[in-house]
Design a protein around this motif. Structure first.
Motif, PDB file in Angstrom:
ATOM      1  N   SER A 170       0.850  -1.292  -0.046  1.00 40.67           N
ATOM      2  CA  SER A 170       0.118  -0.072   0.002  1.00 40.67           C
ATOM      3  C   SER A 170       0.786   1.192   0.113  1.00 40.67           C
ATOM      4  O   SER A 170       2.026   1.096   0.376  1.00 40.67           O
ATOM      5  CB  SER A 170      -0.966  -0.019   1.169  1.00 40.67           C
ATOM      6  OG  SER A 170      -0.137   0.128   2.509  1.00 40.67           O
ATOM      7  N   GLY A 171       0.366   2.427  -0.442  1.00 38.14           N
ATOM      8  CA  GLY A 171       0.854   3.645  -0.347  1.00 38.14           C
ATOM      9  C   GLY A 171       0.572   4.366  -1.530  1.00 38.14           C
ATOM     10  O   GLY A 171      -0.495   4.279  -2.373  1.00 38.14           O
ATOM     11  N   THR A 172       0.960   5.774  -1.527  1.00 40.17           N
ATOM     12  CA  THR A 172       0.731   6.650  -2.548  1.00 40.17           C
ATOM     13  C   THR A 172       1.886   6.971  -3.681  1.00 40.17           C
ATOM     14  O   THR A 172       2.946   7.160  -3.021  1.00 40.17           O
ATOM     15  CB  THR A 172       0.259   8.118  -1.863  1.00 40.17           C
ATOM     16  OG1 THR A 172      -0.856   7.904  -1.070  1.00 40.17           O
ATOM     17  CG2 THR A 172      -0.536   8.893  -2.826  1.00 40.17           C
ATOM     18  N   VAL A 173       1.452   6.976  -4.985  1.00 41.37           N
ATOM     19  CA  VAL A 173       2.810   6.912  -5.953  1.00 41.37           C
ATOM     20  C   VAL A 173       2.297   8.256  -6.903  1.00 41.37           C
ATOM     21  O   VAL A 173       1.134   8.373  -7.273  1.00 41.37           O
ATOM     22  CB  VAL A 173       2.908   5.746  -6.728  1.00 41.37           C
ATOM     23  CG1 VAL A 173       4.054   6.134  -7.592  1.00 41.37           C
ATOM     24  CG2 VAL A 173       2.980   4.642  -5.901  1.00 41.37           C
ATOM     25  N   ASP A 222       3.259  21.236  -5.982  1.00 34.52           N
ATOM     26  CA  ASP A 222       1.678  21.420  -5.969  1.00 34.52           C
ATOM     27  C   ASP A 222       1.062  19.979  -5.445  1.00 34.52           C
ATOM     28  O   ASP A 222       0.399  19.577  -4.560  1.00 34.52           O
ATOM     29  CB  ASP A 222       1.218  21.775  -7.378  1.00 34.52           C
ATOM     30  CG  ASP A 222      -0.395  21.710  -7.323  1.00 34.52           C
ATOM     31  OD1 ASP A 222      -0.967  22.217  -6.645  1.00 34.52           O
ATOM     32  OD2 ASP A 222      -0.891  20.954  -8.214  1.00 34.52           O
ATOM     33  N   ALA A 223       1.861  18.728  -6.267  1.00 35.89           N
ATOM     34  CA  ALA A 223       1.223  17.337  -6.183  1.00 35.89           C
ATOM     35  C   ALA A 223       1.787  16.745  -4.528  1.00 35.89           C
ATOM     36  O   ALA A 223       0.794  16.297  -3.980  1.00 35.89           O
ATOM     37  CB  ALA A 223       2.247  16.356  -6.754  1.00 35.89           C
ATOM     38  N   MET A 224       2.975  17.282  -4.065  1.00 40.54           N
ATOM     39  CA  MET A 224       3.377  16.889  -2.527  1.00 40.54           C
ATOM     40  C   MET A 224       2.053  17.822  -1.668  1.00 40.54           C
ATOM     41  O   MET A 224       1.938  17.333  -0.750  1.00 40.54           O
ATOM     42  CB  MET A 224       4.511  17.335  -2.399  1.00 40.54           C
ATOM     43  CG  MET A 224       5.594  16.387  -2.915  1.00 40.54           C
ATOM     44  SD  MET A 224       7.159  16.787  -2.931  1.00 40.54           S
ATOM     45  CE  MET A 224       7.578  16.234  -1.184  1.00 40.54           C
ATOM     46  N   ASN A 225       1.977  18.992  -2.143  1.00 36.86           N
ATOM     47  CA  ASN A 225       0.801  19.652  -1.140  1.00 36.86           C
ATOM     48  C   ASN A 225      -0.499  18.823  -1.119  1.00 36.86           C
ATOM     49  O   ASN A 225      -1.206  18.702  -0.080  1.00 36.86           O
ATOM     50  CB  ASN A 225       0.711  21.042  -1.680  1.00 36.86           C
ATOM     51  CG  ASN A 225       1.763  22.051  -1.455  1.00 36.86           C
ATOM     52  OD1 ASN A 225       2.814  21.625  -0.463  1.00 36.86           O
ATOM     53  ND2 ASN A 225       1.924  23.009  -2.182  1.00 36.86           N
ATOM     54  N   ARG A 226      -0.984  18.411  -2.441  1.00 34.99           N
ATOM     55  CA  ARG A 226      -2.333  17.695  -2.371  1.00 34.99           C
ATOM     56  C   ARG A 226      -2.086  16.319  -1.717  1.00 34.99           C
ATOM     57  O   ARG A 226      -3.021  15.997  -1.104  1.00 34.99           O
ATOM     58  CB  ARG A 226      -2.409  17.733  -3.978  1.00 34.99           C
ATOM     59  CG  ARG A 226      -3.189  18.772  -4.384  1.00 34.99           C
ATOM     60  CD  ARG A 226      -3.914  18.755  -5.751  1.00 34.99           C
ATOM     61  NE  ARG A 226      -2.843  18.613  -6.942  1.00 34.99           N
ATOM     62  CZ  ARG A 226      -2.727  17.392  -7.615  1.00 34.99           C
ATOM     63  NH1 ARG A 226      -3.295  16.308  -7.202  1.00 34.99           N
ATOM     64  NH2 ARG A 226      -1.802  17.121  -8.391  1.00 34.99           N
ATOM     65  N   LEU A 227      -0.995  15.876  -1.952  1.00 38.25           N
ATOM     66  CA  LEU A 227      -0.971  14.394  -1.370  1.00 38.25           C
ATOM     67  C   LEU A 227       0.212  14.388  -0.422  1.00 38.25           C
ATOM     68  O   LEU A 227       1.425  14.120  -0.628  1.00 38.25           O
ATOM     69  CB  LEU A 227      -0.533  13.374  -2.400  1.00 38.25           C
ATOM     70  CG  LEU A 227      -1.710  13.280  -3.607  1.00 38.25           C
ATOM     71  CD1 LEU A 227      -0.772  12.590  -4.879  1.00 38.25           C
ATOM     72  CD2 LEU A 227      -2.747  12.449  -2.959  1.00 38.25           C
ATOM     73  N   PRO A 228      -0.136  14.831   0.803  1.00 35.61           N
ATOM     74  CA  PRO A 228       1.109  14.836   2.045  1.00 35.61           C
ATOM     75  C   PRO A 228       1.596  13.550   2.028  1.00 35.61           C
ATOM     76  O   PRO A 228       2.738  13.507   2.825  1.00 35.61           O
ATOM     77  CB  PRO A 228       0.445  15.529   2.944  1.00 35.61           C
ATOM     78  CG  PRO A 228      -0.900  15.591   2.775  1.00 35.61           C
ATOM     79  CD  PRO A 228      -1.223  15.399   1.433  1.00 35.61           C
ATOM     80  N   ASP A 229       0.690  12.259   2.124  1.00 37.55           N
ATOM     81  CA  ASP A 229       1.309  11.139   2.402  1.00 37.55           C
ATOM     82  C   ASP A 229       2.036  10.367   1.459  1.00 37.55           C
ATOM     83  O   ASP A 229       1.629   9.277   1.631  1.00 37.55           O
ATOM     84  CB  ASP A 229       0.093  10.281   2.765  1.00 37.55           C
ATOM     85  CG  ASP A 229      -1.237  10.154   1.692  1.00 37.55           C
ATOM     86  OD1 ASP A 229      -1.043  10.932   0.830  1.00 37.55           O
ATOM     87  OD2 ASP A 229      -1.833   9.172   1.920  1.00 37.55           O
ATOM     88  N   VAL A 230       2.401  11.172   0.536  1.00 37.96           N
ATOM     89  CA  VAL A 230       2.968  10.372  -0.815  1.00 37.96           C
ATOM     90  C   VAL A 230       4.275   9.728  -0.388  1.00 37.96           C
ATOM     91  O   VAL A 230       4.817   9.885   0.734  1.00 37.96           O
ATOM     92  CB  VAL A 230       3.495  11.315  -1.622  1.00 37.96           C
ATOM     93  CG1 VAL A 230       4.429  12.333  -1.384  1.00 37.96           C
ATOM     94  CG2 VAL A 230       4.079  10.585  -2.895  1.00 37.96           C
ATOM     95  N   ASN A 231       4.393   8.146  -1.054  1.00 34.30           N
ATOM     96  CA  ASN A 231       5.404   7.495  -0.525  1.00 34.30           C
ATOM     97  C   ASN A 231       6.721   7.152  -1.643  1.00 34.30           C
ATOM     98  O   ASN A 231       7.586   6.841  -1.528  1.00 34.30           O
ATOM     99  CB  ASN A 231       4.932   6.079  -0.231  1.00 34.30           C
ATOM    100  CG  ASN A 231       3.979   6.146   0.721  1.00 34.30           C
ATOM    101  OD1 ASN A 231       2.822   5.939   0.755  1.00 34.30           O
ATOM    102  ND2 ASN A 231       4.572   6.283   2.027  1.00 34.30           N
ATOM    103  N   ILE A 248      11.925  17.902  -3.876  1.00 33.57           N
ATOM    104  CA  ILE A 248      11.584  16.873  -2.595  1.00 33.57           C
ATOM    105  C   ILE A 248      12.661  17.327  -1.637  1.00 33.57           C
ATOM    106  O   ILE A 248      12.504  17.288  -0.656  1.00 33.57           O
ATOM    107  CB  ILE A 248      11.673  15.631  -3.317  1.00 33.57           C
ATOM    108  CG1 ILE A 248      10.608  15.333  -4.198  1.00 33.57           C
ATOM    109  CG2 ILE A 248      11.431  14.110  -2.069  1.00 33.57           C
ATOM    110  CD1 ILE A 248      10.700  13.855  -5.055  1.00 33.57           C
ATOM    111  N   GLY A 249      13.840  17.308  -2.210  1.00 35.00           N
ATOM    112  CA  GLY A 249      14.983  17.573  -1.027  1.00 35.00           C
ATOM    113  C   GLY A 249      14.927  18.725  -0.398  1.00 35.00           C
ATOM    114  O   GLY A 249      15.380  18.829   0.865  1.00 35.00           O
TER     115      GLY A 249
END
Lengths: 325, 488
Positions: A170-173, A222-231, A248-249
């Motif tokens: 499981s996870g978000t990609v 933007d994507a990281m803001n929308r999906l804070p639980d990204v793996n 990301i860094g």
């Protein structure tokens, strides 16, 4: 006294004369070495390899493979190309090649209208065969003879499998892709989705971005803001990877994320070595170059007609960060 | 003969030859360089020609499409022809480096022509859209041609880079070569001019020196000039003159020598006379007294004494009278006999005198009082010291050209050094009681009289006694002068 004087004069004479002779020899004997006219019979075929990304490690290898094969087959090959995905220049090169009536064009596939017009109408009207290499454009659109390169669908599948193995069930990609959505990118995406469909708990988010650096950064943000639980991240277009990893860094540590990409960009290998990428699909550029020239020669000689329209696929491997350390 | 003029001509010819050689070499080199430059320029011009022709073709095509009439079509055809000929010119540009590019280039030109034709064809078929499309394509191709021209030029510059640098280097080398050549030719010319001028002036200098020596009176130095020109000829003539002068001088010297000898003989004679005069107190008184004594002795019956006295008187008279002139051998022998008579009276049996005389020879001329001193010498040395006396042999023989007079004794002989002294005419110490005239005086007078050295010879051994031989020439060199002197 007299003897000394005549001895000195004699020596001076000899020295002067020898210097004069040496310089005369230099002046009159220098060969006017003009470049020689071409020797031997002209090569059987003139082929052109045209890429959009000249002098990137990937395409340098393709060109090297092509040259080796050309030398073996006794045909002449020229490597043309544009820098930094300059599509206009790239298309112009193709048009020049067509107008110059080369015997065969080996081109990096570009899934645009311009490319399709060039290959379908222009090249066909001059009767020049085209082989796509590295990335494909479907035959119906380009009238290419065949495709030589990696199976991008398979590459996508490999990435997805690796991702599933690393990340777990499981996870978000986030799948980050270039907004021109070229054929090869669609293939890769298709491959990834094809595998990940089997994992219902893995959520995928496809983000499109133009290739400009700040736009990539913005898209990532933007994507990281929308999906804070990204793996995990997958840069479907390798050229995006660098800017994405940087963003990301900037926000947090890179290590916890699973980040994957492909090798057809100059940055990805170094990123992998730094450990910022967890895995990368490595293709076989030299093999592509070699095989494309071989196939072209075989087609021109009428040995293999028609060529396999589905393409000739070259090896791909998963290269992991641990492997290159 | 290697004349000075010829030498000058040779030098000038050599200089001229060098200049011509340099001129030819430089001209050849210049021509070669120019050809190369022309070739290079030609290449660039040809490429430019293609660009121009292709642009011209597009312009003509444009005109034709806008107003399709005959004039514009002709213009278009001309442009195409130009383009084709430019394409042919491009063939020569091919080389190993740009082979593929040139092929592409030519194909591009072909494509341009084809596209142009296609555009014209569509125009004539009234398909103006296709025609415009083809025109656009042709325009693009023309642009590509221009670009490829630049690419070719670029390649050209890269390919010929080494070559161009060579040209630059070569011109530097040429400059250096020029300097070196100037230096060496200057040196060579200076040296050869020096040598050449020396070859002219050295003989002149030698001649000058010879002339100076000659003017100072040194005639024995040979004039030698080793060159092979007019100066040598002059020197040869000069040398001949010197030799001639030398010969003349030698002749004069010989004459002077003769004169000198004559003078000397006269001096000697005077000396002898002086001696005899000194030894004579009052000769006439003495003669008369001796004559009186002789008569007196005769009257008193001492006949021998009378004879002796007469002999002494004769001898004395002869001595006084004959010393300065030549006499005949006969007279000399006569006096000799008188002298021997006197000596025999003195030594009686101890002196034995033997004569062998060839009477025919007695006419020969001889200086006066020459034999008597020799005999006297023999008496003094061979008879006087011996207890039982000695024998003196006197011979006169005919020897053809000469008359040999031999006076031999059996005395103790004469030492070697003394003989040498006499023959070398040194004064010899004579033992007191001679008549006064020395042996060496005799020798000198004999030699002067006959003008030769070999008139007297003395032989002696320790036991054999002494033998003096006079070889008198029957005719003598100075006869004439002597007679002249006599007449005075």
């Amino acid at each position: 006294m007299r003897k000394t004087v005549s001895l000195v004069l004699g020596v001076v004479c000899v020295v002067l004369l020898s210097f004069t002779l040496i310089s005369a020899d230099k002046v009159f004997r220098t060969s006017w070495e003009l470049p020689s006219p071409p020797v031997g019979k002209p090569p059987q075929y003139r082929l052109v390899l045209i890429t959009q990304e000249q002098d990137t490690p990937f395409w340098v290898k393709v060109a090297a493979g092509a040259r080796t094969a050309a030398a073996q087959n006794g045909v002449a090959i020229e490597v043309w190309g544009s820098y930094g995905k300059d599509q206009e220049d790239f298309l112009k090169k193709i048009e020049i090649a067509i107008a110059a009536k080369v015997d065969g064009i080996i081109a990096q596939g570009l899934d645009t209208e311009g490319f399709k017009y060039m290959t379908k109408i222009q090249a066909a009207s001059y009767g020049i065969p085209i082989i796509t290499v590295g990335s494909d454009v479907p035959m119906v659109d380009s009238l290419r003879r065949t495709y030589v390169g990696s199976d991008q669908f398979l590459a996508g599948q490999m990435i997805a499998r690796e991702l599933a193995a690393d990340m777990g069930q499981s996870g978000t990609v986030i799948l980050l892709g270039d907004d021109s959505e070229e054929y090869y990118q669609q293939q890769r995406l298709g491959g990834i989705r094809n595998i990940l469909a089997a994992f219902p708990r893995i959520k995928t988010e496809y983000v499109k971005t133009p290739v400009a650096r700040e736009r990539i950064i913005a898209a990532t943000q933007d994507a990281m803001n929308r999906l804070p639980d990204v793996n995990a991240f997958v840069a479907v277009n390798a050229n995006i990877a660098d800017a994405m990893v940087q963003e990301i860094g900037r926000r947090s540590r890179v290590e916890p994320f699973h980040i994957y990409s492909f090798d057809d960009s100059p940055d990805t290998l170094s990123l992998l070595k730094q450990g910022k990428l967890d895995g990368m699909i490595e293709q076989s550029p030299e093999e592509m170059g070699r095989l494309s020239v071989d196939l072209m020669v075989r087609w021109l000689n009428g040995e293999t007609v028609p060529l396999n329209k589905d393409g000739y696929l070259t090896d791909i491997r998963m290269l992991k960060a641990e492997d290159v350390r | 003969m290697n004349t000075i003029q010829k030498k000058i001509w040779t030098l000038v010819a050599v200089v001229l030859f060098i200049m011509v050689a340099i001129w030819i070499a430089l001209t050849y080199y210049n021509q070669k360089t120019q050809d190369q430059y022309n070739g290079i320029l030609q290449r660039y011009l040809r490429m430019n020609e293609v660009t121009n022709a292709s642009q011209q073709t597009i312009a003509s095509l444009n005109n034709y499409l806008l107003s399709p009439n005959e004039i514009n079509l002709t213009q278009l055809d001309r442009s195409k022809r130009q383009l084709r000929s430019a394409r042919v010119g491009v063939l020569d540009l091919r080389n190993g480096e740009n082979d593929l590019t040139v092929t592409s280039y030519m194909n591009l030109i072909d494509s341009l022509i084809e596209t142009t034709d296609r555009s014209v064809m569509f125009q004539s078929e009234k398909e103006s859209e296709d025609s415009t499309k083809a025109f656009a394509e042709a325009t693009r191709i023309s642009k590509y041609i221009s670009e490829m021209t630049l690419t070719l030029l670029d390649t050209e510059l890269k390919t010929y880079d080494r070559f161009y640098r060579n040209i630059i280097e070569q011109s530097t080398d040429l400059k250096k070569f020029g300097i070196w050549m100037l230096l060496s030719i200057t040196l060579l010319l200076l040296l050869s001019t020096y040598w050449f001028s020396l070859s002219i002036t050295r003989p002149v200098l030698k001649l000058t020196q010879a002339a100076r020596e000659l003017s100072r009176g040194r005639f024995d130095l040979q004039v030698e000039v080793s060159s092979n020109d007019e100066i040598a000829f002059l020197a040869k003539m000069f040398e001949r003159m010197r030799v001639n002068i030398n010969n003349l001088i030698l002749e004069i010297q010989q004459k002077a020598q003769l004169e000198h000898e004559l003078q000397q003989s006269k001096l000697l004679l005077q000396e002898s006379q002086l001696r005899s005069l000194q030894s004579q107190i009052n000769p006439h008184f003495l003669f008369n007294t001796l004559d009186t004594l002789s008569k007196k002795a005769y009257l008193e019956g001492a006949e021998e004494t009378s004879d002796l006295l007469a002999n002494v008187a004769g001898l004395l008279r002869y001595n006084l009278k004959r010393l300065d002139r030549s006499v005949t051998l006969y007279e000399e022998v006569k006096v000799l006999r008188q002298y021997m008579e006197i000596q025999r009276t003195r030594f009686t049996d101890r002196l034995r005198f033997e004569t062998e005389i060839d009477e025919t020879c007695l006419g020969a001329k001889i200086p006066g009082l020459t034999l008597q001193p020799i005999i006297e010498n023999a008496v003094i040395h061979a008879v006087e010291p011996e207890e039982d006396g000695g024998t003196i042999v006197f011979r006169i023989r005919d020897e053809g050209e000469r008359v040999a007079v031999e006076i031999a004794d059996d005395g103790p002989g004469m030492p070697e050094h003394k003989i040498r002294q006499i023959l070398e005419e040194h004064a010899v110490d004579t033992e007191g009681h001679s008549t006064g005239i020395g042996f060496s005086n005799v020798v000198r007078r004999l030699r002067l009289f006959y003008g030769r050295e070999d008139v007297i010879d003395i032989g002696s051994g320790a036991e054999r006694g002494t033998k003096v031989i006079l070889r008198l020439p029957k005719t003598r060199r100075l006869e004439l002068e002597d007679e002249a002197a006599d007449r005075r």
